[in-house]
Design a protein around this motif. Structure first.
Motif, PDB file in Angstrom:
ATOM      1  N   ASN A 149       0.769  -1.288   0.040  1.00 17.53           N
ATOM      2  CA  ASN A 149      -0.163  -0.064  -0.229  1.00 17.53           C
ATOM      3  C   ASN A 149       0.843   1.478  -0.094  1.00 17.53           C
ATOM      4  O   ASN A 149       0.201   2.383  -0.146  1.00 17.53           O
ATOM      5  CB  ASN A 149      -1.059   0.105   1.165  1.00 17.53           C
ATOM      6  N   MET A 150       1.915   1.110   0.421  1.00 17.75           N
ATOM      7  CA  MET A 150       2.915   2.349   0.529  1.00 17.75           C
ATOM      8  C   MET A 150       2.951   3.192  -0.771  1.00 17.75           C
ATOM      9  O   MET A 150       2.716   4.422  -0.826  1.00 17.75           O
ATOM     10  CB  MET A 150       4.634   1.713   0.587  1.00 17.75           C
ATOM     11  N   PRO A 151       2.979   2.788  -2.079  1.00 18.21           N
ATOM     12  CA  PRO A 151       2.833   3.518  -3.270  1.00 18.21           C
ATOM     13  C   PRO A 151       1.577   4.415  -3.324  1.00 18.21           C
ATOM     14  O   PRO A 151       1.782   5.647  -3.662  1.00 18.21           O
ATOM     15  CB  PRO A 151       2.884   2.661  -4.335  1.00 18.21           C
ATOM     16  N   GLU A 152       0.388   3.687  -2.943  1.00 19.94           N
ATOM     17  CA  GLU A 152      -0.661   4.551  -2.765  1.00 19.94           C
ATOM     18  C   GLU A 152      -0.916   5.661  -1.898  1.00 19.94           C
ATOM     19  O   GLU A 152      -1.019   6.790  -2.030  1.00 19.94           O
ATOM     20  CB  GLU A 152      -1.743   3.618  -2.698  1.00 19.94           C
ATOM     21  N   PHE A 154       1.889   7.121  -0.811  1.00 18.06           N
ATOM     22  CA  PHE A 154       2.757   8.281  -1.116  1.00 18.06           C
ATOM     23  C   PHE A 154       2.145   9.054  -2.533  1.00 18.06           C
ATOM     24  O   PHE A 154       2.187  10.257  -2.400  1.00 18.06           O
ATOM     25  CB  PHE A 154       3.969   7.600  -1.914  1.00 18.06           C
ATOM     26  N   ALA A 155       1.390   8.499  -3.401  1.00 21.02           N
ATOM     27  CA  ALA A 155       1.000   9.162  -4.410  1.00 21.02           C
ATOM     28  C   ALA A 155      -0.254  10.077  -3.784  1.00 21.02           C
ATOM     29  O   ALA A 155      -0.064  11.008  -4.397  1.00 21.02           O
ATOM     30  CB  ALA A 155       0.225   8.163  -5.497  1.00 21.02           C
ATOM     31  N   LYS A 156      -0.914   9.515  -3.046  1.00 22.46           N
ATOM     32  CA  LYS A 156      -2.116  10.305  -2.561  1.00 22.46           C
ATOM     33  C   LYS A 156      -1.468  11.651  -1.717  1.00 22.46           C
ATOM     34  O   LYS A 156      -1.940  12.744  -1.807  1.00 22.46           O
ATOM     35  CB  LYS A 156      -3.060   9.673  -1.485  1.00 22.46           C
ATOM     36  N   PHE A 187      -4.027  -3.658  -3.980  1.00 21.73           N
ATOM     37  CA  PHE A 187      -4.083  -2.999  -5.252  1.00 21.73           C
ATOM     38  C   PHE A 187      -5.675  -2.938  -5.504  1.00 21.73           C
ATOM     39  O   PHE A 187      -6.019  -1.587  -6.286  1.00 21.73           O
ATOM     40  CB  PHE A 187      -3.607  -4.130  -6.495  1.00 21.73           C
ATOM     41  N   GLN A 188      -6.569  -3.530  -5.162  1.00 19.34           N
ATOM     42  CA  GLN A 188      -7.973  -3.233  -5.942  1.00 19.34           C
ATOM     43  C   GLN A 188      -8.549  -1.820  -5.049  1.00 19.34           C
ATOM     44  O   GLN A 188      -9.565  -1.312  -5.435  1.00 19.34           O
ATOM     45  CB  GLN A 188      -9.209  -4.145  -5.398  1.00 19.34           C
ATOM     46  N   ASN A 189      -7.886  -1.095  -4.050  1.00 24.33           N
ATOM     47  CA  ASN A 189      -8.145  -0.038  -3.232  1.00 24.33           C
ATOM     48  C   ASN A 189      -7.462   1.070  -3.930  1.00 24.33           C
ATOM     49  O   ASN A 189      -7.613   2.429  -3.257  1.00 24.33           O
ATOM     50  CB  ASN A 189      -8.214  -0.073  -1.913  1.00 24.33           C
ATOM     51  N   HIS A 190      -6.549   0.933  -4.961  1.00 21.77           N
ATOM     52  CA  HIS A 190      -5.549   1.901  -5.160  1.00 21.77           C
ATOM     53  C   HIS A 190      -6.291   2.774  -5.958  1.00 21.77           C
ATOM     54  O   HIS A 190      -6.442   2.384  -7.180  1.00 21.77           O
ATOM     55  CB  HIS A 190      -4.157   1.488  -5.628  1.00 21.77           C
ATOM     56  N   LYS A 191      -6.226   3.883  -5.869  1.00 24.66           N
ATOM     57  CA  LYS A 191      -6.610   5.191  -6.670  1.00 24.66           C
ATOM     58  C   LYS A 191      -5.878   5.791  -7.690  1.00 24.66           C
ATOM     59  O   LYS A 191      -6.309   6.466  -8.842  1.00 24.66           O
ATOM     60  CB  LYS A 191      -7.850   6.078  -5.989  1.00 24.66           C
TER      61      LYS A 191
END
Length: 390
Positions: A149-152, A154-156, A187-191
């Protein structure tokens, strides 16, 4: 041309590694599709035979993409769950954090995104700062999901988009049988993060993305990768020879393309062998020139092919040989084909085809035809069948 001058002519064909720069041939439409998927924040998966150029294609697309942070990780040599966590965290840290800032500030940011894992900053082999995670910290699903989940996060936090490509994704189940479930959960929760999944083993990739029992069923769009057109590859070969001041006739190029079956890796490989022969004075108009360079390639790999062949069952040998020899328009299950090549009953042929696909010796095309994965192996099988091997 004098021998001393010839030795200074560099072979212009590149194969066996990532293809870039002017060694990259065409793929204009595929690049357009990939860039559109990334722009739209779509995840997609892509299967192609080994050395078909998918890794080079994605890296080329990443070079051209603007407005999205792109990250590439190869899973082929990942040994375990901890090894995945270690390498993934290192790649994320190298690509997402600006290491020009004070290390203390970076460490604070790491703690922000890894609240429970407590990553540590170290120096990598090149002497640059990097991040790693201690093995004792990776012991359950929550730890891995936090890393995934770290990339999500960070991106957010940064207001950016990220695209992450996993090469040789079929290896994921070997790395750990449960991680694929944890990936889907995350991944399914990453926007703000999209994913690209590349694979070279057809049966495993289809099992992951096309099986209704798989966590990744219908998670990502399927993208097909076909051969580069004969016209583009012919032009590519001509230009490479022309720039090197070595002549090559159209018949020789045709032979290269027919033998390689427009496979990018083997086209460049075969062209490189022909280039070597021509620059040292071989006559391409000689009657057996084309068979000569093909035999040179076959002989260099014959021991490997013999070892592979020896490990196959009788049915697998017969079916593989039939695929290598028969015309693509001839049905493999036809009675005439079965009689000529002493093939088993239809149900056994189907089982054998599945086994050969799992061994990555053949693959099924998008138009439901079976092809030998390696054009050199195909020629070896043909020569073996006709008693032509030396």
């Amino acid at each position: 041309m004098q021998p001393s001058e010839i030795s200074k002519i560099k072979n212009p064909f590149k194969f066996g590694s990532i293809i870039d720069g002017d060694n990259f041939c065409n793929r204009v439409e595929e690049l357009r599709i990939i860039k559109q998927y990334v722009f739209d924040n779509y995840s997609f998966w892509l299967y192609s035979p080994r050395r078909f150029g998918k890794s080079s294609l994605i890296k080329r697309a990443f070079e051209e993409i603007e407005g999205t942070k792109t990250i590439f990780i190869d899973l082929y040599n990942v040994k375990s769950l901890y090894d995945f966590a270690k390498k993934y965290s290192e790649i994320l840290s190298e690509n997402l954090f600006d290491w020009k800032h004070e290390l203390k500030a970076i460490s604070k940011n790491l703690s922000k995104y890894f609240t429970n894992l407590h990553p540590i900053v170290t120096l990598n082999a090149e002497g640059f700062p990097s991040m790693t995670i201690e093995k004792k910290q990776i012991d359950n699903q929550i730890d891995i999901e936090q890393l995934l989940n770290m990339p999500e996060f960070f991106a957010k936090d940064k207001g950016i988009k990220i695209c992450i490509a996993f090469d040789e994704f079929q290896e994921i189940e070997r790395i750990d049988p449960f991680i694929i479930n944890w990936m889907r959960t995350a991944f399914q929760n990453h926007k703000n993060v999209s994913y690209i999944f590349l694979g070279s083993k057809q049966s495993l990739m289809h099992s992951i993305f096309a099986s209704t029992n798989s966590p990744f069923y219908e998670f990502a769009v399927k993208m097909d990768l076909s051969e580069i057109s004969e016209k583009d590859l012919r032009k590519f070969i001509k230009e490479k020879f022309k720039k090197s001041n070595i002549s090559i006739n159209n018949d020789t190029i045709t032979e290269i393309l027919e033998k390689s079956e427009l496979h990018p890796h083997f086209t460049q490989y075969f062209a490189s062998v022909v280039f070597d022969l021509l620059r040292y004075g071989e006559d391409e108009n000689e009657k057996y020139f084309n068979q000569g360079w093909m035999n040179k390639i076959i002989n260099s790999q014959s021991i490997i092919f013999q070892t592979i062949y020896d490990q196959l069952s009788s049915n697998q040998r017969r079916v593989l040989t039939a695929i290598a020899i028969i015309d693509n328009d001839v049905a493999l299950f036809a009675d005439s084909t079965r009689r000529e090549y002493e093939l088993p009953i239809s149900s056994s042929i189907s089982v054998t085809l599945g086994a050969l696909i799992k061994k990555s010796l053949i693959y099924k095309t998008t138009d439901n035809k079976y092809k030998v994965d390696n054009p050199v192996l195909k020629e070896w099988l043909r020569q073996l069948n006709y008693g032509l091997l030396s």
